[in-house]
Motif scaffolding. Structure first.
Motif, PDB file in Angstrom:
ATOM      1  N   ARG A 341       0.663  -1.172   0.060  1.00  0.00           N
ATOM      2  CA  ARG A 341       0.008  -0.188   0.071  1.00  0.00           C
ATOM      3  C   ARG A 341       0.836   1.242   0.047  1.00  0.00           C
ATOM      4  N   GLU A 345       1.277   3.814  -3.344  1.00  0.00           N
ATOM      5  CA  GLU A 345       0.676   5.194  -2.935  1.00  0.00           C
ATOM      6  C   GLU A 345       1.592   6.062  -3.171  1.00  0.00           C
ATOM      7  N   HIS A 348       2.119   6.502  -7.058  1.00  0.00           N
ATOM      8  CA  HIS A 348       1.345   7.071  -7.748  1.00  0.00           C
ATOM      9  C   HIS A 348       0.894   8.656  -7.288  1.00  0.00           C
ATOM     10  N   THR A 349       1.221   8.758  -6.050  1.00  0.00           N
ATOM     11  CA  THR A 349       1.599  10.212  -5.570  1.00  0.00           C
ATOM     12  C   THR A 349       2.486  10.968  -6.383  1.00  0.00           C
TER      13      THR A 349
END
Length: 411
Positions: A341, A345, A348-349
């Motif tokens: 996770r 994340e 993608h951020t």
């Protein structure tokens, strides 16, 4: 093995390897930590740690007093408008002083090295061959030495030899981003505020630091790059140029930073693995889940890995190969949801802030500036995740996978 639970060999003396060593020693294992270089080197200059790895460090015997500068963290636009605030509970903020601490990476390494008992660390040992012989693992090194262990832990980074031995040489994911980070010291304490700020293409951010009794700030500039292009010839000039239009504070910090305190590195990671362990061998840290600095959690997750791995091995009969395999599987089943996770994340951020097509960037920024989207996505969700990790570290019973919890309850 008289007087110990068994022999554990660890390859790589970064935060993950040292944490695994300290945690395993704490529960009764005989540990040898092998480092390929003639000295332990910090991979980078600046660092932030969230509360969960701080808690693990205390539990495994590392002196965390005055380790770093605590701060509250805000996401802002380049003009200073607040987009999100990291809001932890009052209890966590009292204990940890805010969202996370800022420090120099070498400061963490020093504390962890000081906690290692004499004789555990073996320098100048580059691993060249691994043989899992069922009841033990044989290691061969470039200097001619050999070693045997009941369990081998690969903590040897994104280019892990151990990972390649287990699962082959799968590609690294180049994020086409790079970061230049710097730090400086001050005569007085900072204000306890960290700011992560963005314009349409670039992040320019800072947090307070504490290192060897000295206060200061770390800062970084992050943006998209061509990984095949040469790096900027003058890192300081590059950062001064990119920071134009951001706050006066961060521009002053960059201007006052000694050039020898600057470092650049390209941002790379790997897609999450389906399996980490095989036989009596497993992975921790960047060997298993290299993570973009957008999470500020790469070193922290490595530290946590070592703690949970040692807990699982402590409950296994180390001479029983199946019991060892089961313990390693429980360890990775516990860690993979969290690490996957966080790493995804972060990936993608980074793409959202730096690789969005130009026509969509004004829309993105309009949403971030005038809605609660970023507060919900980062400001609220991240604290919930941090608090859940703190609770897991505090209690940390032997892990039972979800599909076996009913069996355990019925016994």
């Amino acid at each position: 093995m008289a007087g110990s639970k068994g022999r554990i060999a660890i390859v790589g003396a970064g935060p993950g390897g040292m944490a695994a060593a300290l945690a395993a020693i704490r529960v009764g294992f005989e540990v040898t930590l092998f480092e390929r270089f003639a000295e332990v080197r910090a991979a980078g200059n600046i660092l932030n740690l969230w509360p969960p790895p701080q808690k693990v460090l205390k539990l495994i015997g590392v002196d965390t007093h005055d380790l770093g500068a605590p701060c509250k963290v805000f996401f802002k636009n380049a003009k200073g408008g607040v987009r999100a605030e990291i809001r932890l509970t009052d209890e966590v903020e009292r204990e940890y002083g805010g969202g996370f601490i800022g420090l120099l990476r070498w400061g963490l390494y020093q504390r962890m090295l000081e906690a290692l008992p004499p004789g555990v660390l073996r320098l100048d040992h580059e691993l060249t061959c691994v043989e899992d012989r069922g009841r033990h693992v044989r290691l061969n090194f470039a200097n001619g030495d050999q070693a045997e262990a009941d369990v081998l832990i690969g903590a040897d980074g994104i280019n892990s030899f151990v990972r390649k031995h287990l699962w082959g040489d799968k590609p690294i994911r180049h994020q086409k981003l790079h970061l230049v980070g710097g730090y400086l010291f001050l005569d007085s304490p900072p204000d306890g505020i960290g700011v992560l700020s963005h314009n349409r293409t670039t992040q320019v951010s800072y947090t307070p630091i504490r290192h060897e009794g000295k206060w200061g700030y770390e800062w970084w500039v992050l943006e998209a790059c061509d990984p095949d292009a040469p790096p900027p010839a003058d890192l300081h000039a590059f950062c001064v140029e990119r920071a134009a239009g951001f706050s006066r504070k961060v521009r002053d910090l960059i201007a006052a930073t000694p050039r020898e305190h600057l470092q650049r590195w390209p941002i790379r990671d790997r897609e999450p693995m389906g399996q980490w362990s095989k036989g009596r061998v497993t992975l921790v840290g960047d060997a298993a889940h290299p993570t973009s600095p957008y999470a500020a959690y790469g070193a922290g997750m490595s530290i946590e890995d070592g703690y949970f791995l040692a807990r699982e091995l402590a409950g296994a009969d180390i001479e029983d190969t199946q019991a060892v395999r089961d313990a390693l599987q429980r360890y990775e089943d516990r860690r993979k949801p969290h690490t996957s996770r966080v790493s995804q994340e972060a990936y993608h951020t980074g793409r959202m802030f730096h690789h969005l097509p130009a026509p969509l960037r004004p829309v993105r920024d309009l949403v971030f500036d005038h809605t609660g989207f970023l507060q919900r996505m980062v400001g609220d969700a991240m604290p919930q995740h941090i608090i859940s990790q703190l609770a897991e570290i505090e209690d940390a019973p032997p892990y039972v996978p979800a599909h076996r919890r009913g069996e355990a309850a019925g016994r």
